[in-house]
Design a protein around this motif. Structure first.
Motif, PDB file in Angstrom:
ATOM      1  N   ARG A   1       9.558   7.108  -3.264  1.00  0.00           N
ATOM      2  CA  ARG A   1       9.772   8.538  -3.490  1.00  0.00           C
ATOM      3  C   ARG A   1      10.620   9.130  -2.369  1.00  0.00           C
ATOM      4  O   ARG A   1      11.584   9.867  -2.615  1.00  0.00           O
ATOM      5  N   ASN A   2      10.282   8.795  -1.123  1.00  0.00           N
ATOM      6  CA  ASN A   2      11.028   9.320   0.023  1.00  0.00           C
ATOM      7  C   ASN A   2      12.471   8.813   0.028  1.00  0.00           C
ATOM      8  O   ASN A   2      13.404   9.555   0.364  1.00  0.00           O
TER       9      ASN A   2
ATOM     10  N   GLU B   1       0.808  -1.220   0.000  1.00  0.00           N
ATOM     11  CA  GLU B   1       0.000   0.000   0.000  1.00  0.00           C
ATOM     12  C   GLU B   1       0.841   1.270   0.000  1.00  0.00           C
ATOM     13  O   GLU B   1       0.441   2.296  -0.548  1.00  0.00           O
ATOM     14  N   HIS B   2       2.018   1.214   0.618  1.00  0.00           N
ATOM     15  CA  HIS B   2       2.814   2.429   0.804  1.00  0.00           C
ATOM     16  C   HIS B   2       4.079   2.467  -0.047  1.00  0.00           C
ATOM     17  O   HIS B   2       4.884   3.389   0.094  1.00  0.00           O
ATOM     18  N   ILE B   3       4.265   1.500  -0.928  1.00  0.00           N
ATOM     19  CA  ILE B   3       5.573   1.366  -1.577  1.00  0.00           C
ATOM     20  C   ILE B   3       5.923   2.557  -2.465  1.00  0.00           C
ATOM     21  O   ILE B   3       7.083   2.971  -2.532  1.00  0.00           O
TER      22      ILE B   3
ATOM     23  N   ALA C   1       8.390  10.484  -9.516  1.00  0.00           N
ATOM     24  CA  ALA C   1       7.080   9.900  -9.238  1.00  0.00           C
ATOM     25  C   ALA C   1       7.175   8.391  -9.409  1.00  0.00           C
ATOM     26  O   ALA C   1       7.876   7.897 -10.300  1.00  0.00           O
ATOM     27  N   PHE C   2       6.486   7.661  -8.551  1.00  0.00           N
ATOM     28  CA  PHE C   2       6.417   6.203  -8.645  1.00  0.00           C
ATOM     29  C   PHE C   2       4.957   5.788  -8.693  1.00  0.00           C
ATOM     30  O   PHE C   2       4.104   6.380  -8.024  1.00  0.00           O
ATOM     31  N   HIS C   3       4.669   4.756  -9.490  1.00  0.00           N
ATOM     32  CA  HIS C   3       3.295   4.276  -9.625  1.00  0.00           C
ATOM     33  C   HIS C   3       3.263   2.757  -9.591  1.00  0.00           C
ATOM     34  O   HIS C   3       4.159   2.092 -10.119  1.00  0.00           O
TER      35      HIS C   3
END
Length: 388
Positions: free
Chosen positions: A337-338, A330-332, A349-351
């Motif tokens: 990004r962090n 859920e948080h990957i 950006a990551f998707h």
């Protein structure tokens, strides 16, 4: 103005950060910020005179300039806060058009906020939300058109499609899709969140029923500035989400006043368009498109990753598979990004595109190919540290 690092001084961007994510929220030039702040000062000096005197004329000027920029008639455009608001506005107004069993179809490259909106209105009306599986990578617009065509049936009521997909960065063949839907009596809603300023828009020629687009991304406007274009035949059925003093008046009057708020992001649009015109749209488009294509080729070659599409389907962004296999959660995307900001000072950006983890690069006139070479070094290091 000369593009590349020399023009970066026109923005407040941190020189310590390699900023490759213009696509998420844009970056407003200093001159546009100053114009917006001057509008706020004028408002606060004499609020009544501003709202009752200046505001209507400044709003009309902003909409007229926007219409010229997007190939539209000024009377067909209203301003909203963002493209998500535009989508919600249209579906809320069309709710009475939907019956149980009707289908709202959209490709599975849809932005998550719009996916949630479709689900919400499907649940309220008894309509069905249908996602069309379009594979990624994809290198041919014909495949997209074919995949959507075979899903259309007698129950299909609305097609919602991105002009430029947020997760996969593909420029969709919306003109062909609009024409297809018109021939079958299907309502078209175009999510143009990324398109204004990136693509050569002519809203009148496109001929959609509804088109919403952000101005704060690729048009350099302040955050909170977007538009909704509505074809003339639908304008008497569309209302803003907030009903206020001008309910029952004209389409544009209703949207112009939905209660007291700070209008400076909307009114700063005139300055943003002036800044963009100073750069020259053709030159911006040529520079950004070539840069993102060159960067994609460089990254994929160095990381030994297949290129996911052809250059004709790219605008100013490109999505590329992460060069290491990670288990999505859920948080990957936020964690990635962090991590890249903390470890490498690179903003990306990551998707999670249907289980396929992608990183998305953007190109803007303040970027140079050296930025993407830094990204290659970072990705190689990340890959080495995450070997399994």
């Amino acid at each position: 103005m000369e593009f590349g690092y020399r023009i970066k001084k026109e923005w407040l961007l941190d020189d310590e950060v390699t900023f490759l994510n213009h696509g998420s929220f844009g970056a407003t030039p200093i001159k546009v910020i100053e114009a917006k702040e001057e509008i706020e000062r004028r408002l606060e000096r004499e609020p009544l005179s501003f709202f009752e005197g200046e505001y209507p004329y400044l709003l009309k000027d902003a909409i007229t300039k926007l219409a010229n920029f997007t190939g539209a008639k000024p009377g067909d455009i209203v301003l909203v806060e963002n493209a998500t608001t535009g989508i919600n506005t249209v579906l809320h107004s069309l709710e009475k058009e939907l019956k149980p069993g009707d289908e709202i179809i959209t490709p599975n490259h849809v932005y998550q906020g719009v996916r949630n909106t479709i689900k919400y209105f499907a649940e309220r009306t008894g309509a069905k939300a249908i996602e069309i599986d379009i594979p990624f990578p994809v290198v041919d617009n014909k495949l997209i058109i074919e995949k959507i065509t075979v899903k259309i049936n007698d129950r299909t009521k609305i097609l919602i499609v991105d002009h430029v997909s947020s997760p996969t960065a593909l420029v969709f063949p919306i003109k062909e899709l609009i024409d297809l839907c018109r021939s079958k009596g299907i309502i078209t809603i175009i999510d143009g969140a990324h398109a204004p300023g990136m693509t050569d828009l002519n809203l009148d020629e496109l001929g959609a029923d509804f088109y919403t687009g952000n101005c704060h991304k690729w048009m350099f406007a302040p955050k909170g500035c977007a538009f909704l274009w509505v074809s003339e035949k639908w304008q008497n059925k569309i209302n803003p989400l907030t009903i206020s003093l001008f309910y029952g008046k004209s389409y544009q009057e209703e949207f112009a006043w939905t209660g007291t708020k700070n209008p400076s992001p909307w009114l700063g649009l005139s300055s943003a368009i002036g800044f963009y015109n100073l750069l020259n749209f053709v030159k911006v488009r040529e520079y950004n498109h070539k840069l993102v294509c060159d960067a994609t080729e460089l990254i994929c070659s160095e990381l030994k990753i297949p290129v996911h599409t052809n250059n004709e389907m790219l605008g100013f962004m490109s999505s590329i598979s992460l060069p290491v296999r990670l288990e999505p959660n859920e948080h990957i995307t936020i964690d990635l990004r962090n991590h890249f900001m903390k470890e490498y000072k690179i903003e990306l950006a990551f998707h999670n595109n249907n289980g396929n983890l992608l990183f998305r690069i953007s190109s803007q006139v303040y970027n140079e190919i050296e930025d993407y070479k830094k990204l290659v070094i970072a990705m190689k290091d990340f890959k080495e540290k995450n070997k399994k």
